[in-house]
Design a protein around this motif. Structure first.
Motif, mmCIF file in Angstrom:
data_model
loop_
_atom_site.group_PDB
_atom_site.id
_atom_site.type_symbol
_atom_site.label_atom_id
_atom_site.label_comp_id
_atom_site.label_asym_id
_atom_site.label_seq_id
_atom_site.Cartn_x
_atom_site.Cartn_y
_atom_site.Cartn_z
ATOM 1 N N GLN A 29 77.616 -17.496 -65.858
ATOM 2 C CA GLN A 29 77.684 -18.857 -65.314
ATOM 3 C C GLN A 29 76.325 -19.372 -64.849
ATOM 4 N N VAL A 30 75.445 -18.431 -64.510
ATOM 5 C CA VAL A 30 74.144 -18.838 -63.994
ATOM 6 C C VAL A 30 73.172 -18.992 -65.166
ATOM 7 N N GLY A 31 72.796 -20.209 -65.414
ATOM 8 C CA GLY A 31 71.878 -20.443 -66.522
ATOM 9 C C GLY A 31 70.455 -20.097 -66.144
ATOM 10 N N PRO A 32 69.560 -20.160 -67.123
ATOM 11 C CA PRO A 32 68.159 -19.921 -66.813
ATOM 12 C C PRO A 32 67.624 -21.075 -65.957
ATOM 13 N N GLY A 33 66.518 -20.875 -65.349
ATOM 14 C CA GLY A 33 65.947 -21.909 -64.485
ATOM 15 C C GLY A 33 65.387 -21.264 -63.249
ATOM 16 N N ASP A 34 64.967 -22.102 -62.321
ATOM 17 C CA ASP A 34 64.410 -21.514 -61.110
ATOM 18 C C ASP A 34 65.032 -22.116 -59.846
ATOM 19 N N GLY A 35 66.153 -22.854 -60.022
ATOM 20 C CA GLY A 35 66.819 -23.446 -58.856
ATOM 21 C C GLY A 35 67.542 -22.406 -58.029
ATOM 22 N N ARG A 36 67.999 -22.825 -56.851
ATOM 23 C CA ARG A 36 68.739 -21.911 -55.990
ATOM 24 C C ARG A 36 70.049 -21.496 -56.660
ATOM 25 N N VAL A 37 70.515 -20.301 -56.334
ATOM 26 C CA VAL A 37 71.831 -19.864 -56.797
ATOM 27 C C VAL A 37 72.648 -19.460 -55.570
ATOM 28 N N LEU A 38 73.787 -20.142 -55.416
ATOM 29 C CA LEU A 38 74.657 -19.886 -54.280
ATOM 30 C C LEU A 38 75.981 -19.324 -54.760
ATOM 31 N N LEU A 39 76.409 -18.239 -54.167
ATOM 32 C CA LEU A 39 77.704 -17.653 -54.518
ATOM 33 C C LEU A 39 78.685 -18.004 -53.400
ATOM 34 N N ASP A 40 79.686 -18.818 -53.758
ATOM 35 C CA ASP A 40 80.668 -19.267 -52.769
ATOM 36 C C ASP A 40 81.843 -18.285 -52.737
ATOM 37 N N LEU A 41 81.983 -17.572 -51.609
ATOM 38 C CA LEU A 41 83.003 -16.518 -51.499
ATOM 39 C C LEU A 41 84.178 -16.921 -50.611
ATOM 40 N N GLN A 42 84.347 -18.228 -50.374
ATOM 41 C CA GLN A 42 85.371 -18.636 -49.400
ATOM 42 C C GLN A 42 86.797 -18.269 -49.813
ATOM 43 N N ASN A 43 87.047 -18.064 -51.105
ATOM 44 C CA ASN A 43 88.404 -17.693 -51.542
ATOM 45 C C ASN A 43 88.631 -16.186 -51.529
ATOM 46 N N VAL A 44 87.555 -15.435 -51.293
ATOM 47 C CA VAL A 44 87.647 -13.973 -51.402
ATOM 48 C C VAL A 44 88.112 -13.366 -50.080
ATOM 49 N N GLU A 45 89.271 -12.726 -50.133
ATOM 50 C CA GLU A 45 89.850 -12.137 -48.922
ATOM 51 C C GLU A 45 89.511 -10.662 -48.783
ATOM 52 N N PHE A 46 89.110 -10.051 -49.897
ATOM 53 C CA PHE A 46 88.855 -8.609 -49.857
ATOM 54 C C PHE A 46 87.744 -8.232 -50.824
ATOM 55 N N LEU A 47 86.817 -7.431 -50.329
ATOM 56 C CA LEU A 47 85.722 -6.919 -51.152
ATOM 57 C C LEU A 47 85.517 -5.461 -50.769
ATOM 58 N N ASP A 48 85.474 -4.562 -51.763
ATOM 59 C CA ASP A 48 85.251 -3.156 -51.430
ATOM 60 C C ASP A 48 83.830 -2.751 -51.816
ATOM 61 N N SER A 49 83.522 -1.446 -51.755
ATOM 62 C CA SER A 49 82.143 -1.016 -52.011
ATOM 63 C C SER A 49 81.717 -1.314 -53.447
ATOM 64 N N SER A 50 82.663 -1.289 -54.390
ATOM 65 C CA SER A 50 82.317 -1.626 -55.779
ATOM 66 C C SER A 50 81.965 -3.103 -55.893
ATOM 67 N N GLY A 51 82.716 -3.945 -55.176
ATOM 68 C CA GLY A 51 82.432 -5.384 -55.162
ATOM 69 C C GLY A 51 81.078 -5.660 -54.541
ATOM 70 N N LEU A 52 80.781 -4.942 -53.450
ATOM 71 C CA LEU A 52 79.476 -5.096 -52.805
ATOM 72 C C LEU A 52 78.367 -4.685 -53.769
ATOM 73 N N GLY A 53 78.577 -3.559 -54.457
ATOM 74 C CA GLY A 53 77.589 -3.094 -55.431
ATOM 75 C C GLY A 53 77.336 -4.133 -56.512
ATOM 76 N N ALA A 54 78.396 -4.827 -56.935
ATOM 77 C CA ALA A 54 78.263 -5.854 -57.969
ATOM 78 C C ALA A 54 77.454 -7.053 -57.451
ATOM 79 N N VAL A 55 77.661 -7.427 -56.203
ATOM 80 C CA VAL A 55 76.904 -8.549 -55.624
ATOM 81 C C VAL A 55 75.418 -8.175 -55.504
ATOM 82 N N VAL A 56 75.144 -6.936 -55.095
ATOM 83 C CA VAL A 56 73.753 -6.479 -55.000
ATOM 84 C C VAL A 56 73.119 -6.448 -56.398
ATOM 85 N N ALA A 57 73.891 -5.973 -57.379
ATOM 86 C CA ALA A 57 73.377 -5.920 -58.756
ATOM 87 C C ALA A 57 73.032 -7.323 -59.257
ATOM 88 N N LEU A 58 73.874 -8.297 -58.923
ATOM 89 C CA LEU A 58 73.611 -9.687 -59.328
ATOM 90 C C LEU A 58 72.321 -10.201 -58.704
#
Lengths: 111, 156
Positions: free
Chosen positions: A36-65
Motif C-alpha cells: 500500500q505504501v508507494g515510493p516517495g519520501d512523504g510521511r507514512v502513518l499506520l493507523d491502528l485504531q481498529n486493532v484490539e490485539f497485537l502479539d509479539s509476531s505482530g510487533l515484529g511485523a511492525v518493526v520490520a515495516l
C-alpha cells in the motif's frame, strides 16, 4: 487482511481494518502494508485504531515495516488501543516509534 | 467483602482443549476472554492475560508440534481471587535444554538496522507473569505461571 491507504497531503495514511495482528496474519499484514505504501519520501502513518490485539509476531511485523521504509522515511503510528499500547511499552518499542494519539493529532502536530 | 470477593471463596476453574493450529488458538483466546470477563477481571488484566496466553499457545503451535502435524493442547485456568494460575500442557517435543528461553530485554539503544524483529515473545511472558515453571514428564510438557490480578469490575 483488510488494509486501506489514502494520501493526505504528502503523507500516506495506512489504515488497518482487522481487529487482530497476530502470529497467523503477521506476514500477510506486513506484505499488505508494504504494497500500500508507494515510493516517495512523504510521511507514512499506520493507523491502528481498529486493532484490539497485537502479539509479539505482530510487533515484529511492525518493526520490520519500519526497517523496510528506512530511517529517512520513519514509520509513524497512530491510534493505539490499550492492549496494543501495552505491547509497545513493555518491549520499550514505544521509544523507537513516533506514536500519535490519532491520525488527526498526527497532522495537527505538524502545523 | 464485596460480591466479587465472595464469589471467589471457592477458586474458579476453567479447562480448555484445543488443537495446535493458529485458528484454534484464536478461537480459544476469544472464549477465554469472555469467560474471564464474566468473573469480573478488569480490562487491563484481561489484556495482559490474553497476551501471555497467546504467546505461550503460539510457541506450542510453532515449536512443540510440527506445523503440518498439529497436536493436542490442554489448558487450565484457576482464579483464586488474587492470582490467576495458568497451566498449559502438550505432547510435543521437549523444550530445547529442558528449560524455557530467557527472553532477553530488547536493547535500549541500538542501531536502526539492528532493531530486533522477533524474540519478544518470551520477554513478554516473563515480564507479565510470575512463578514460571516448566516440567517434562514422560511425553508431556507442562508450563505454568501466575498473573497477579488487580481490582475487579463490579459483577452485574
Amino acid at each position: 487482511m483488510e488494509i486501506r491507504s489514502a494520501q493526505r497531503g504528502n503523507a500516506c495514511v495506512v489504515v488497518v481494518g482487522d481487529a487482530r495482528i497476530d502470529a497467523s496474519v503477521a506476514t500477510a499484514f506486513k506484505d499488505a502494508v508494504r504494497d500500500q505504501v508507494g515510493p516517495g519520501d512523504g510521511r507514512v502513518l499506520l493507523d491502528l485504531q481498529n486493532v484490539e490485539f497485537l502479539d509479539s509476531s505482530g510487533l515484529g511485523a511492525v518493526v520490520a515495516l519500519m526497517k523496510l521504509l528506512g530511517q529517512d522515511r520513519r514509520l509513524e503510528l497512530a491510534g493505539l488501543r490499550p492492549a496494543v499500547d501495552k505491547v509497545f511499552r513493555l518491549t520499550r518499542m514505544d521509544s523507537v516509534f513516533t506514536i500519535h494519539e490519532s491520525v488527526d493529532t498526527a497532522f495537527a502536530e505538524m502545523v | 467483602m464485596n460480591q466479587a470477593e465472595l464469589a471467589r471463596a471457592e477458586p474458579e476453574v476453567r479447562d480448555y482443549r484445543l488443537k495446535s493450529t493458529p485458528k484454534a488458538v484464536r478461537a480459544t483466546l476469544r472464549t477465554l476472554r469472555a469467560d474471564l470477563e464474566r468473573l469480573g477481571i478488569s480490562d487491563d488484566d484481561l489484556n495482559s492475560i490474553e497476551l501471555v496466553v497467546a504467546e505461550v499457545l503460539n510457541n506450542v503451535t510453532e515449536h512443540a508440534y510440527p506445523p503440518m502435524h498439529p497436536g493436542r493442547i490442554e489448558m487450565q485456568l484457576v482464579d483464586d481471587g488474587h492470582n490467576l494460575t495458568v497451566t498449559v500442557g502438550d505432547f510435543g517435543i521437549e523444550m530445547p535444554g529442558g528449560t524455557p528461553p530467557e527472553g532477553r530485554a530488547p536493547p535500549g539503544d541500538c542501531a536502526f538496522d539492528d532493531l530486533p524483529e522477533g524474540g519478544f515473545g518470551w520477554f513478554l511472558i516473563r515480564t507479565i507473569s510470575s512463578d514460571l515453571r516448566y516440567e517434562r514428564s514422560e511425553d508431556r510438557n507442562e508450563l505454568s505461571f501466575q498473573i497477579v490480578l488487580g481490582p475487579r469490575k463490579p459483577l452485574r
